[in-house]
Each structure stands twice: as structure tokens, then as C-alpha cells.
Design a protein around this motif. Structure first.
Motif, PDB file in Angstrom:
ATOM      1  N   ASN A 234       0.801  -1.225   0.000  1.00 46.69           N
ATOM      2  CA  ASN A 234       0.000   0.000   0.000  1.00 46.69           C
ATOM      3  C   ASN A 234       0.831   1.271   0.000  1.00 46.69           C
ATOM      4  O   ASN A 234       0.371   2.316  -0.476  1.00 46.69           O
ATOM      5  CB  ASN A 234      -0.940   0.010   1.218  1.00 46.69           C
ATOM      6  CG  ASN A 234      -2.035  -1.023   1.113  1.00 46.69           C
ATOM      7  OD1 ASN A 234      -2.703  -1.124   0.090  1.00 46.69           O
ATOM      8  ND2 ASN A 234      -2.224  -1.808   2.160  1.00 46.69           N
ATOM      9  N   GLN A 235       2.042   1.211   0.547  1.00 41.93           N
ATOM     10  CA  GLN A 235       2.848   2.420   0.680  1.00 41.93           C
ATOM     11  C   GLN A 235       4.101   2.409  -0.193  1.00 41.93           C
ATOM     12  O   GLN A 235       4.912   3.323  -0.105  1.00 41.93           O
ATOM     13  CB  GLN A 235       3.276   2.592   2.152  1.00 41.93           C
ATOM     14  CG  GLN A 235       2.119   2.635   3.134  1.00 41.93           C
ATOM     15  CD  GLN A 235       1.181   3.804   2.899  1.00 41.93           C
ATOM     16  OE1 GLN A 235       1.583   4.838   2.372  1.00 41.93           O
ATOM     17  NE2 GLN A 235      -0.072   3.651   3.288  1.00 41.93           N
ATOM     18  N   ALA A 236       4.260   1.389  -1.027  1.00 41.07           N
ATOM     19  CA  ALA A 236       5.453   1.321  -1.869  1.00 41.07           C
ATOM     20  C   ALA A 236       5.575   2.548  -2.757  1.00 41.07           C
ATOM     21  O   ALA A 236       6.685   3.049  -2.994  1.00 41.07           O
ATOM     22  CB  ALA A 236       5.418   0.051  -2.726  1.00 41.07           C
ATOM     23  N   ASP A 237       4.436   3.059  -3.246  1.00 43.17           N
ATOM     24  CA  ASP A 237       4.505   4.228  -4.123  1.00 43.17           C
ATOM     25  C   ASP A 237       5.113   5.418  -3.405  1.00 43.17           C
ATOM     26  O   ASP A 237       5.967   6.126  -3.945  1.00 43.17           O
ATOM     27  CB  ASP A 237       3.113   4.561  -4.671  1.00 43.17           C
ATOM     28  CG  ASP A 237       2.096   4.868  -3.571  1.00 43.17           C
ATOM     29  OD1 ASP A 237       2.236   4.309  -2.467  1.00 43.17           O
ATOM     30  OD2 ASP A 237       1.173   5.652  -3.823  1.00 43.17           O
ATOM     31  N   GLY A 386       9.297   4.698 -17.477  1.00 37.39           N
ATOM     32  CA  GLY A 386       8.447   5.803 -17.917  1.00 37.39           C
ATOM     33  C   GLY A 386       8.170   6.864 -16.886  1.00 37.39           C
ATOM     34  O   GLY A 386       7.119   7.525 -16.947  1.00 37.39           O
ATOM     35  N   GLY A 387       9.066   7.080 -15.908  1.00 38.36           N
ATOM     36  CA  GLY A 387       8.876   8.157 -14.939  1.00 38.36           C
ATOM     37  C   GLY A 387       7.590   8.009 -14.148  1.00 38.36           C
ATOM     38  O   GLY A 387       7.146   6.888 -13.856  1.00 38.36           O
ATOM     39  N   LEU A 388       6.970   9.133 -13.797  1.00 41.24           N
ATOM     40  CA  LEU A 388       5.762   9.118 -12.979  1.00 41.24           C
ATOM     41  C   LEU A 388       4.628   8.387 -13.691  1.00 41.24           C
ATOM     42  O   LEU A 388       3.885   7.620 -13.074  1.00 41.24           O
ATOM     43  CB  LEU A 388       5.341  10.549 -12.634  1.00 41.24           C
ATOM     44  CG  LEU A 388       4.086  10.703 -11.767  1.00 41.24           C
ATOM     45  CD1 LEU A 388       4.187   9.900 -10.481  1.00 41.24           C
ATOM     46  CD2 LEU A 388       3.825  12.171 -11.465  1.00 41.24           C
ATOM     47  N   MET A 389       4.465   8.612 -14.994  1.00 37.48           N
ATOM     48  CA  MET A 389       3.419   7.904 -15.740  1.00 37.48           C
ATOM     49  C   MET A 389       3.655   6.402 -15.707  1.00 37.48           C
ATOM     50  O   MET A 389       2.719   5.610 -15.519  1.00 37.48           O
ATOM     51  CB  MET A 389       3.385   8.405 -17.185  1.00 37.48           C
ATOM     52  CG  MET A 389       2.388   7.666 -18.066  1.00 37.48           C
ATOM     53  SD  MET A 389       0.678   7.872 -17.536  1.00 37.48           S
ATOM     54  CE  MET A 389       0.255   9.360 -18.431  1.00 37.48           C
ATOM     55  N   GLY A 390       4.882   5.977 -15.861  1.00 37.39           N
ATOM     56  CA  GLY A 390       5.191   4.552 -15.790  1.00 37.39           C
ATOM     57  C   GLY A 390       4.869   3.962 -14.433  1.00 37.39           C
ATOM     58  O   GLY A 390       4.376   2.823 -14.336  1.00 37.39           O
ATOM     59  N   ALA A 391       5.128   4.735 -13.373  1.00 34.91           N
ATOM     60  CA  ALA A 391       4.820   4.263 -12.018  1.00 34.91           C
ATOM     61  C   ALA A 391       3.317   4.088 -11.833  1.00 34.91           C
ATOM     62  O   ALA A 391       2.857   3.118 -11.216  1.00 34.91           O
ATOM     63  CB  ALA A 391       5.376   5.240 -10.985  1.00 34.91           C
ATOM     64  N   LEU A 392       2.527   5.027 -12.356  1.00 32.33           N
ATOM     65  CA  LEU A 392       1.077   4.932 -12.229  1.00 32.33           C
ATOM     66  C   LEU A 392       0.538   3.706 -12.966  1.00 32.33           C
ATOM     67  O   LEU A 392      -0.318   2.986 -12.447  1.00 32.33           O
ATOM     68  CB  LEU A 392       0.427   6.205 -12.770  1.00 32.33           C
ATOM     69  CG  LEU A 392       0.672   7.480 -11.951  1.00 32.33           C
ATOM     70  CD1 LEU A 392       0.194   8.708 -12.708  1.00 32.33           C
ATOM     71  CD2 LEU A 392      -0.016   7.390 -10.594  1.00 32.33           C
ATOM     72  N   ILE A 393       1.040   3.461 -14.168  1.00 36.71           N
ATOM     73  CA  ILE A 393       0.597   2.292 -14.934  1.00 36.71           C
ATOM     74  C   ILE A 393       0.993   1.001 -14.227  1.00 36.71           C
ATOM     75  O   ILE A 393       0.236   0.022 -14.208  1.00 36.71           O
ATOM     76  CB  ILE A 393       1.182   2.344 -16.360  1.00 36.71           C
ATOM     77  CG1 ILE A 393       0.561   3.515 -17.135  1.00 36.71           C
ATOM     78  CG2 ILE A 393       0.948   1.025 -17.094  1.00 36.71           C
ATOM     79  CD1 ILE A 393       1.187   3.751 -18.489  1.00 36.71           C
ATOM     80  N   SER A 394       2.165   1.013 -13.600  1.00 32.64           N
ATOM     81  CA  SER A 394       2.650  -0.204 -12.940  1.00 32.64           C
ATOM     82  C   SER A 394       1.745  -0.625 -11.784  1.00 32.64           C
ATOM     83  O   SER A 394       1.703  -1.803 -11.427  1.00 32.64           O
ATOM     84  CB  SER A 394       4.075   0.016 -12.428  1.00 32.64           C
ATOM     85  OG  SER A 394       4.106   0.931 -11.340  1.00 32.64           O
ATOM     86  N   TYR A 395       1.009   0.318 -11.207  1.00 32.96           N
ATOM     87  CA  TYR A 395       0.097  -0.013 -10.102  1.00 32.96           C
ATOM     88  C   TYR A 395      -0.949  -1.030 -10.559  1.00 32.96           C
ATOM     89  O   TYR A 395      -1.209  -2.036  -9.883  1.00 32.96           O
ATOM     90  CB  TYR A 395      -0.582   1.264  -9.603  1.00 32.96           C
ATOM     91  CG  TYR A 395      -1.268   1.135  -8.269  1.00 32.96           C
ATOM     92  CD1 TYR A 395      -0.644   1.532  -7.096  1.00 32.96           C
ATOM     93  CD2 TYR A 395      -2.553   0.603  -8.173  1.00 32.96           C
ATOM     94  CE1 TYR A 395      -1.283   1.404  -5.868  1.00 32.96           C
ATOM     95  CE2 TYR A 395      -3.191   0.473  -6.959  1.00 32.96           C
ATOM     96  CZ  TYR A 395      -2.555   0.870  -5.808  1.00 32.96           C
ATOM     97  OH  TYR A 395      -3.180   0.733  -4.597  1.00 32.96           O
TER      98      TYR A 395
END
Length: 452
Positions: A234-237, A386-395
Motif C-alpha cells: 500500500n505504501q510502496a509508491d 516511464g517516470g511518474l506515468m510509468g509508475a502509475l501504470i505499474s500499479y
């Protein structure tokens, strides 16, 4: 209709508890949103970024030391035994003292890791909330065990009001992140007093009954490991993005996450409060009737949560534009993408508690471990790619890969419902595609800012 809510049967208690939970969540989120809007104007993005790190550390300490006292009381046959409850309270109290000492010990290394000297002062003070909540009475867990949430809801609402008033007043006076830390302590103190004074039931005292302690430890050892993994999931991001991004950009991310997380927070609250007692009294493998009742409940919960996701995913850009100023640019696309990427988790979130209700905390640990490993791996790879966008997609990608483990647990508990999963996944896919299409400009801006 009123007959469904009256009486003392499981359905009536579940319906009343659901209604109270939804009403409490709705009102608390409206208040939270209002206070967030005010605080966003009194403080700066850096304050939210620093406070996010403080919150992650405090929550991490709570979860890294969770021995499952609350779920043990909710599922145990001895959950109403005074000796069992007093032993549980003694363990909880000792844990609270240890957590505060751990917060003090972690202050220096955390300040060094994030290059933020202020954390050296903030963490020991914020950690006092862990000491305070360690003395909360087990009456709170007893109310959850029996699905009696009337007074609990009223107290939680009063605690939130006190915390918001304190945060806004202190932010206006101090113009500092200290306002958020001190208001957290005030909330914890108010909650402690109100739980002790207004919740019915016998008070707690220090007690150590060996059989009770053994049961709590045997059940809690897997909960302990599960909550560590749950924290990482839950807090990895926040842990990872807080290191990769500047505190200013991280603060913008947290503003967007704040709005997008509403459906997930409601879902977690509903499943945690309701499903252990419901699964305990209606084991899905016991009869087709039980499975059918759980299927109806599962469809109702998932559809309601997906409807909330649709609101934030479709209107996220508009909401950010109305509520926040240009200091929080890009938060609009974060709302849209984060809401969409939570859909896979929402579709399967009604399965996790089945194993806990059956007393099988080991399988629950295996599921949370798998989700944590997948989430951390996906976030790191997504950021690098992919930076912040890549992190969001990875969720969202992490939850798709976790689905086979969810199915494994659900099948073991004879709770898996492929009809529900397939139909709700199609609904979620439609919502996600429509949301990205409607907000394509904002999503494209975030992609360009992420280096795409």
C-alpha cells in the motif's frame, strides 16, 4: 425496506453496519476534502511531501509490528472472554510503547535517506500518536466483532472534526508542516478519551493469560508478516516516489492520490469491517445458499465501488481545476490514471478476508507477500521505464499479475466467483478506456512531463 435493517440477525447487522460505514466514509471524506482544500492554500506542496514521508513511516511502524490483535478478537471463539480481551489489550499497550521508541530511533536515518533534517524532529513527535493509540480499549474491537458500529461511527466523526479544526487552526498560525503533525496527536488523544468513555463494555486492565497469549501469537505471527507485506504493497509508491521525486512534485502526486484513493479507501473499510464477521457466519463452502448470498454482496460492493471510480476517473481533471491552484499542476492526470489503475484491485478485493475468517492467516500472508513483491518490482521498473506515468501504470499491472494468487486463495476457501470477476473486469475496462479518452489531453501532458 425497514425490516431489512431491523432486528439482530446477521443480515440486519451487516446492512446497518454497511449503511453506517458508507455514511461515515462519505461524510468524513467530504470533511477531509474541505480541510485539504483549505490546507493546500495555507501550506505549500513541500509540506504535503514531507508529511507523506512522516505518515508512511508511522503507518509502517504500526504495520511492521501488527500482531493481529483486532482480527484475532473478531474471529476467535474467545473473542468475548475478559481474560482474552485483557491479554490482547496488554499486548497492544506494550506494542504502543515500543512503537514510539522505534519512531525516535528511526528519525535520524530517515532524515539522512530523504535529505530532510526536519524529519529528525517530526518523527519522534508524530510517533507519540502510536503510544496514545496503544491504550485504546478492546471495546472498539468487540463492537467490530458484533457489527455494532453506531457509537464507533459517531466517535470517529467527532475525532475527525477535532483533528480538522486543529489542523486548520495550527496551519493558519504556524504556516508549517508542524500543524499536520500536532493535529494528528490531538486526534489520537480525543479518540482515546471518547472510546474509553462512550463505548459500552467492561474496561481493560493489565492481564497475561498464557492460553490467550498463545492463541494471539499463533494467529498473529502470520498477521505480523502479512501487515509488513500489506504496508509495502500500500505504501510502496510513497516510499519509492518520495526518493525518486522532489518534495514539490511528490506533494503534487499526493494531492492527486488523495482524490483518486476515495473508492479504494471505502472498499478497504467495508471489507475489513464487514467481511470477517460475514464469512465467519456464512462460510461460502458450507452451502450453495451461503455462496449465493456472498455473490449478491460481492456484486453490490464491487458495482458501487466501480461507480465511484468512474466519477473520479471521468471528472478528475475538472475536480482538480476547480479545487486547486496552479501549484498542483499535473495532479489532474494523476487522479485519472490512479483511479483507473485501481480497478483491478477493486474487482477482487472481497476475497482477502475469507482466509482470516476461517482462521487461516498463513494463506492471507502468502497473498499479501505476492502483492507486495509484485507492486515494488512493478513500481521500480515503471519509474525506470516511464517516470511518474510509468509508475502509475505499474500499479494496475502489479494487480493483474497478482490475480492468480487471489484465485488460489479464493478457491481454497471455496469463495472464488469467476462470473463476478469476468463481468466486473469488463465493466472496469469500459470505465478505464472512457476515462482516458475523455481526459486524453491531461494524460498526454503527464506522459510528456514523464519523458515519453
Amino acid at each position: 425496506m425497514t425490516q431489512v435493517f431491523s432486528g439482530d440477525g446477521l443480515l440486519a447487522r451487516a446492512m446497518r453496519s454497511s449503511a453506517l460505514t458508507v455514511a461515515s466514509f462519505g461524510s468524513s471524506q467530504v470533511l477531509r476534502l474541505a480541510s485539504n482544500l483549505i490546507l493546500a492554500r495555507l501550506l505549500f506542496p513541500e509540506a504535503f511531501g514531507i508529511m507523506a514521508i512522516v505518515s508512511v513511516i508511522i503507518q509502517g511502524l504500526m504495520q511492521f509490528s501488527d500482531v493481529g490483535v483486532s482480527p484475532a478478537i473478531m474471529q476467535s471463539k474467545r473473542g468475548d472472554d475478559p481474560d482474552f480481551l485483557n491479554t490482547a489489550w496488554t499486548i497492544q499497550m506494550m506494542r504502543g510503547i515500543g512503537l514510539w521508541l522505534a519512531a525516535c530511533a528511526l528519525a535520524w536515518p530517515v532524515a539522512q535517506i530523504y535529505d530532510a533534517p526536519l524529519l529528525l524532529q517530526l518523527l519522534p513527535v508524530a510517533g507519540l500518536s502510536l503510544l496514545i493509540t496503544g491504550f485504546n480499549p478492546t471495546r472498539l474491537d468487540s463492537a467490530k466483532r458484533h457489527l455494532r458500529f453506531g457509537r464507533v461511527t459517531a466517535i470517529d466523526f467527532a475525532v475527525q472534526i477535532a483533528g480538522i479544526l486543529a489542523a486548520v487552526g495550527l496551519a493558519w498560525w504556524l504556516q508549517s508542516v508542524w500543524a499536520l503533525v500536532i493535529s494528528g496527536l490531538i486526534s489520537a488523544l480525543v479518540g482515546l478519551v471518547l472510546y474509553w468513555v462512550f463505548l459500552p463494555g467492561p474496561g481493560n486492565r493489565v492481564r497475561w493469560e498464557k492460553p490467550a497469549a498463545q492463541e494471539l501469537v499463533n494467529f498473529g505471527k502470520w498477521i505480523f508478516l502479512s501487515t509488513i507485506c500489506g504496508f509495502l504493497f500500500n505504501q510502496a509508491d510513497k516510499l519509492i516516489l518520495g526518493k525518486y521525486l522532489s518534495f514539490s512534485v511528490f506533494g503534487v502526486y499526493n494531492i492527486g492520490f488523495f482524490l483518486a484513493s476515495f473508492p479504494m479507501l471505502l472498499g478497504n473499510m467495508l471489507t475489513w469491517r464487514l467481511l470477517i464477521p460475514i464469512y465467519r457466519e456464512l462460510p461460502p463452502g458450507e452451502s450453495p445458499e451461503n455462496f449465493a448470498k456472498l455473490r449478491r454482496m460481492r456484486f453490490a460492493v464491487t458495482l458501487a465501488l466501480l461507480a465511484l471510480v468512474a466519477i473520479f476517473a471521468l471528472l478528475g481533471v475538472w475536480l482538480i481545476g476547480v479545487m486547486y491552484d496552479d501549484r498542483y499542476e499535473m495532479a489532474d492526470a494523476v487522479v485519472v490514471m490512479m483511479a483507473v489503475m485501481q480497478i483491478p484491485q477493486i474487482v477482487v478485493m472481497t476475497y482477502d478476508q475469507a482466509s482470516l475468517a476461517a482462521g487461516d492467516s498463513r494463506r492471507f500472508f502468502i497473498l499479501t507477500l505476492a502483492k507486495a513483491v509484485l507492486m515494488i518490482t512493478a513500481l521500480i521498473l515503471g519509474l525506470e521505464w516511464g517516470g511518474l506515468m510509468g509508475a502509475l501504470i505499474s500499479y494496475g499491472v502489479a494487480m493483474l499479475f497478482a490475480y492468480p494468487v487471489v484465485v488460489w486463495l479464493a478457491r481454497r476457501m471455496r469463495a472464488w466467483d469467476p462470473l463476478h470477476d469476468a463481468s466486473m473486469a469488463l465493466v472496469g475496462l469500459g470505465i478505464g478506456g472512457l476515462a482516458v479518452w475523455v481526459n486524453l489531453d491531461a494524460v498526454a501532458n503527464l506522459a510528456r512531463a514523464s519523458g515519453w
